[in-house]
Design a protein around this motif. Structure first.
Motif, short mmCIF file in Angstrom:
data_model
loop_
_atom_site.label_atom_id
_atom_site.label_comp_id
_atom_site.label_asym_id
_atom_site.label_seq_id
_atom_site.Cartn_x
_atom_site.Cartn_y
_atom_site.Cartn_z
N GLU A 13 0.52 -1.28 0.19
CA GLU A 13 0.20 0.08 0.33
C GLU A 13 1.28 1.03 -0.18
O GLU A 13 1.80 1.05 0.59
CB GLU A 13 -0.71 -0.45 1.14
CG GLU A 13 -1.86 -1.33 1.56
CD GLU A 13 -2.30 -1.58 1.37
OE1 GLU A 13 -3.31 -0.95 0.14
OE2 GLU A 13 -2.85 -3.38 0.36
N ARG A 51 -14.86 -6.03 -6.30
CA ARG A 51 -14.12 -5.20 -5.60
C ARG A 51 -14.73 -4.83 -4.37
O ARG A 51 -14.07 -4.83 -3.42
CB ARG A 51 -12.70 -3.80 -6.59
CG ARG A 51 -12.16 -3.14 -5.87
CD ARG A 51 -12.08 -1.67 -6.35
NE ARG A 51 -10.92 -0.98 -5.72
CZ ARG A 51 -9.53 -0.89 -6.07
NH1 ARG A 51 -9.10 -1.55 -6.00
NH2 ARG A 51 -9.25 0.54 -5.18
N TYR A 71 -10.74 -12.75 -6.17
CA TYR A 71 -9.42 -11.98 -6.45
C TYR A 71 -9.94 -12.40 -8.50
O TYR A 71 -8.91 -11.67 -8.84
CB TYR A 71 -7.88 -11.85 -5.91
CG TYR A 71 -8.27 -10.83 -4.86
CD1 TYR A 71 -8.70 -9.64 -4.93
CD2 TYR A 71 -8.31 -10.98 -3.18
CE1 TYR A 71 -8.51 -7.97 -4.09
CE2 TYR A 71 -7.44 -9.88 -2.88
CZ TYR A 71 -8.36 -9.06 -3.14
OH TYR A 71 -7.76 -7.44 -2.37
N ARG A 75 -9.66 -11.02 -12.02
CA ARG A 75 -9.01 -10.83 -12.60
C ARG A 75 -9.10 -11.98 -13.75
O ARG A 75 -8.73 -11.20 -15.16
CB ARG A 75 -7.33 -11.50 -12.30
CG ARG A 75 -5.87 -11.92 -12.45
CD ARG A 75 -5.27 -11.86 -11.67
NE ARG A 75 -5.07 -11.54 -10.95
CZ ARG A 75 -4.97 -11.45 -9.86
NH1 ARG A 75 -4.85 -12.91 -9.52
NH2 ARG A 75 -5.16 -10.26 -8.87
N ARG A 97 -1.32 -3.40 -10.26
CA ARG A 97 -1.10 -4.70 -9.65
C ARG A 97 -2.06 -5.79 -10.69
O ARG A 97 -3.12 -5.83 -11.26
CB ARG A 97 -2.61 -4.72 -8.71
CG ARG A 97 -2.55 -4.21 -7.01
CD ARG A 97 -2.60 -3.86 -6.73
NE ARG A 97 -2.94 -3.15 -5.25
CZ ARG A 97 -1.85 -4.01 -4.16
NH1 ARG A 97 -0.93 -4.69 -4.01
NH2 ARG A 97 -1.37 -2.51 -3.46
N SER A 102 -1.84 -11.48 -5.63
CA SER A 102 -2.15 -12.19 -5.14
C SER A 102 -1.39 -13.13 -4.37
O SER A 102 -1.70 -13.96 -2.98
CB SER A 102 -2.84 -13.29 -5.93
OG SER A 102 -4.54 -12.64 -6.15
N GLN A 106 -2.67 -12.71 -0.70
CA GLN A 106 -3.57 -13.89 -0.60
C GLN A 106 -2.05 -15.51 0.04
O GLN A 106 -2.83 -16.27 1.10
CB GLN A 106 -4.12 -14.34 -1.41
CG GLN A 106 -5.58 -13.93 -0.81
CD GLN A 106 -5.03 -12.92 -1.17
OE1 GLN A 106 -4.66 -12.28 -3.09
NE2 GLN A 106 -5.79 -11.36 -1.34
C1 LIG Z 1 -4.68 -7.59 -7.16
C2 LIG Z 1 -5.19 -8.08 -5.31
C3 LIG Z 1 -5.09 -7.19 -4.71
N1 LIG Z 1 -5.17 -7.20 -3.18
C4 LIG Z 1 -5.49 -5.77 -2.25
C5 LIG Z 1 -4.11 -5.39 -2.33
C6 LIG Z 1 -4.53 -3.47 -1.63
O1 LIG Z 1 -5.40 -4.18 -0.80
C7 LIG Z 1 -6.35 -3.81 -2.68
C8 LIG Z 1 -6.65 -3.31 -3.81
O2 LIG Z 1 -6.09 -1.82 -3.64
P1 LIG Z 1 -5.60 -0.64 -4.66
O3 LIG Z 1 -5.67 0.79 -4.29
O4 LIG Z 1 -6.29 -0.76 -5.82
O5 LIG Z 1 -4.13 -0.84 -4.38
O6 LIG Z 1 -5.94 -5.41 -2.78
C9 LIG Z 1 -4.49 -8.32 -3.01
O7 LIG Z 1 -4.69 -8.36 -1.65
N2 LIG Z 1 -5.13 -9.52 -3.66
C10 LIG Z 1 -4.46 -9.30 -5.08
O8 LIG Z 1 -4.94 -10.59 -5.77
#
Ligand SMILES: Cc1cn([C@H]2C[C@H](O)[C@@H](COP(=O)(O)O)O2)c(=O)[nH]c1=O
Ligand SMILES: Nc1ncnc2c1ncn2[C@@H]1O[C@H](COP(=O)(O)OP(=O)(O)OP(=O)(O)O)[C@@H](O)[C@H]1O
Length: 212
Positions: A13, A51, A71, A75, A97, A102, A106
């Motif tokens: 972030e 989202r 996610y 995608r 991203r 991911s 994750q």
């Molecule tokens: C694609 C993707 C995103 N994330 C998380 C990362 C951020 O905390 C948010 C997206 O917010 P942003 O302000 O647009 O960067 O989602 C994730 O955990 N896993 C993913 O695959």
């Protein structure tokens, strides 16, 4: 067939991804390139709806596997509806991203396993990977301070995770960057904005206009 260039931007972030993407798009257009930006999760209507579900601060009960699958679903839809057509039309596509988020968030930080999360994402993306990924490396404490200073930015469910989670995200990214050194370019995002931009721009230009 015309084929564009797929570039993804990764990092914790507040690392500066969105800011640098905007600057690069302006610069690429000035230099005559056909260039567009997009983001994940989101970029098209269905993925923006997903989202909203994932990042809604009230969805505190969300299971980690559910999160990973959502996610991956966002995608898939974004890839089919936006990424592939844009590349077929010959665009330089800068994506805020992609799969490495991911793997880091994750797979590593949530503890689901990088290989397990890779495998559900392979189903989603088939073999469509970015030609290059710029990973903006930054101490998450600095990134979180930056976003808290930025009044216009929404604070989402993942931003609210403890600092330990964000530190694990960075650790996850560093593992993933070591795993794919031929694709992932690490950029020190703690430096002033102009320096970060110059480095990203220089590396992108080397790919777009290779010097012999
Ligand atoms: C694609 C993707 C995103 N994330 C998380 C990362 C951020 O905390 C948010 C997206 O917010 P942003 O302000 O647009 O960067 O989602 C994730 O955990 N896993 C993913 O695959
Ligand atoms: N190198 C930098 N030095 C200082 N401030 C920066 C730098 N890069 C970006 N910022 C500022 O930090 C804030 C976050 O930047 P930005 O939104 O581009 O990050 P991001 O990586 O896209 O964050 P997120 O993934 O959380 O949305 C903005 O206010 C931006 O102006």
């Amino acid at each position: 067939m015309k084929q564009g260039l797929f570039v993804s931007f990764e990092g914790p972030e507040g690392a500066g991804k969105t800011t640098i993407i905007d600057m690069l798009i302006e610069d690429l257009k000035k230099e005559g390139f056909q260039a567009i930006s997009t983001r994940e999760p989101g970029g098209i209507e269905i993925a923006e709806q997903i989202r909203e579900v994932i990042l809604n601060k009230n969805n505190t009960a969300m299971d980690a596997r559910t999160e990973a699958l959502l996610y991956a679903a966002a995608r898939r839809q974004h890839l089919v509806e936006k990424v592939k057509p844009a590349l077929e039309a010959g665009n330089v596509l800068l994506c805020d991203r992609f799969i490495d988020s991911s793997l880091a968030y994750q797979g590593f930080a949530r503890g689901l396993g990088i290989d397990e999360v890779l495998s559900i994402n392979q189903f989603a993306i088939e073999d469509m990977m970015p030609r290059v990924t710029f990973y903006f490396d930054l101490d998450p404490k600095i990134g979180l301070e930056r976003i808290h200073k930025n009044d216009g930015r929404e604070v989402n469910r993942l931003d609210l995770e403890k600092i330990e989670f964000h530190q694990k995200v960075r650790e996850g990214y560093l593992i993933v960057a070591d795993r794919y050194p031929e694709r992932i370019v690490k950029i020190d995002a703690s430096r002033p904005l102009q320096q970060v931009f110059d480095e990203a721009k220089g590396k992108l230009k080397q790919i777009l206009i290779p010097t012999p």
